[in-house]
Design a protein around this motif. Sequence first.
Motif, mmCIF file in Angstrom:
data_model
loop_
_atom_site.group_PDB
_atom_site.id
_atom_site.type_symbol
_atom_site.label_atom_id
_atom_site.label_comp_id
_atom_site.label_asym_id
_atom_site.label_seq_id
_atom_site.Cartn_x
_atom_site.Cartn_y
_atom_site.Cartn_z
ATOM 1 N N ARG A 1 0.834 3.963 -2.844
ATOM 2 C CA ARG A 1 0.785 5.456 -2.700
ATOM 3 C C ARG A 1 1.762 6.454 -3.130
ATOM 4 N N GLU A 2 3.166 5.849 -3.280
ATOM 5 C CA GLU A 2 4.200 6.563 -3.670
ATOM 6 C C GLU A 2 4.040 6.842 -5.242
ATOM 7 N N GLU B 1 0.924 -1.323 -0.025
ATOM 8 C CA GLU B 1 -0.035 0.006 0.140
ATOM 9 C C GLU B 1 0.814 1.289 -0.164
#
Length: 277
Positions: free
Chosen positions: A82-83, A78
């Motif tokens: 997200r990055e 996750e």
Amino acid sequence: MATRLTIGEFSRMTHLSVKALRHYQDVGVLEPADINRFTGYRSYDASQVAQAQVIRRLRDLGMPLDSVRTVLASSDIEARNREIAAHLERMERQLEETQAAVASLRALLEGPARRPAVELRAIPAVTALAVSEVVDAADLMAWGAGAFGVLGDALAAAGLAAAGPFGALFPGDFFELERSEITVFLPVADGASAARVPAGRVCLRVIPAVEAAVAVHEGAADDIDRTYGALGTAVAERAIGVDGPIREYYLVSFADTDDERLHRTEVCWPVFLTGGA
């Protein structure tokens, strides 16, 4: 048994140059599987090919090496996603900015812009919540969005009512030096007391009266320079310009709609009004 590859073989398999591979080692993005302590030759493991291919694609997308390192080092799927998603959002914003610049340039190439209507107006003084800070031109949009948010919060906290749209004051040296003290403000009803304004960046101040030549810019701020150019030309032709900050009023802005085509910004150029003007 591990399959070891020379740096040249690894380069051919991953389409990453030897120079890039050495750089990625230096910055801690991709370490060789082994470095011969006598010759200094680097060797890679065949299992690193997939990782190198991921690096190449992330770099093709313009991801900074710090972010690439974060993605590769993260064991949390996750967090990794997200990055990547954050970088894709940055790319989408850059694409929108590029598209806006292309459209603006095409409009310039098609011929002179239609001159906006210019109105000569005496703008009265108003009491306003205001934020004043020294800002670099490159940071203006982000700073302005934050400052307008702070003004809105202060308005609600003080229990005051807005008496006009958000505005901003731009001293002449901001355009010349790309850095100056910018004031953003929100007019409030007469009788507002400074005692009601929460402590912090916001203060209650009087935005002075001004005589101005006024034109409305329609659309995104990316090509507001065209409205500035037309308005400044009209002022110069009449020889009525005076020193003082240019002010903008945001009649329709992001506070009202995300569709920049509907945005309307009133640009007010300080002038000295006469009967002849």
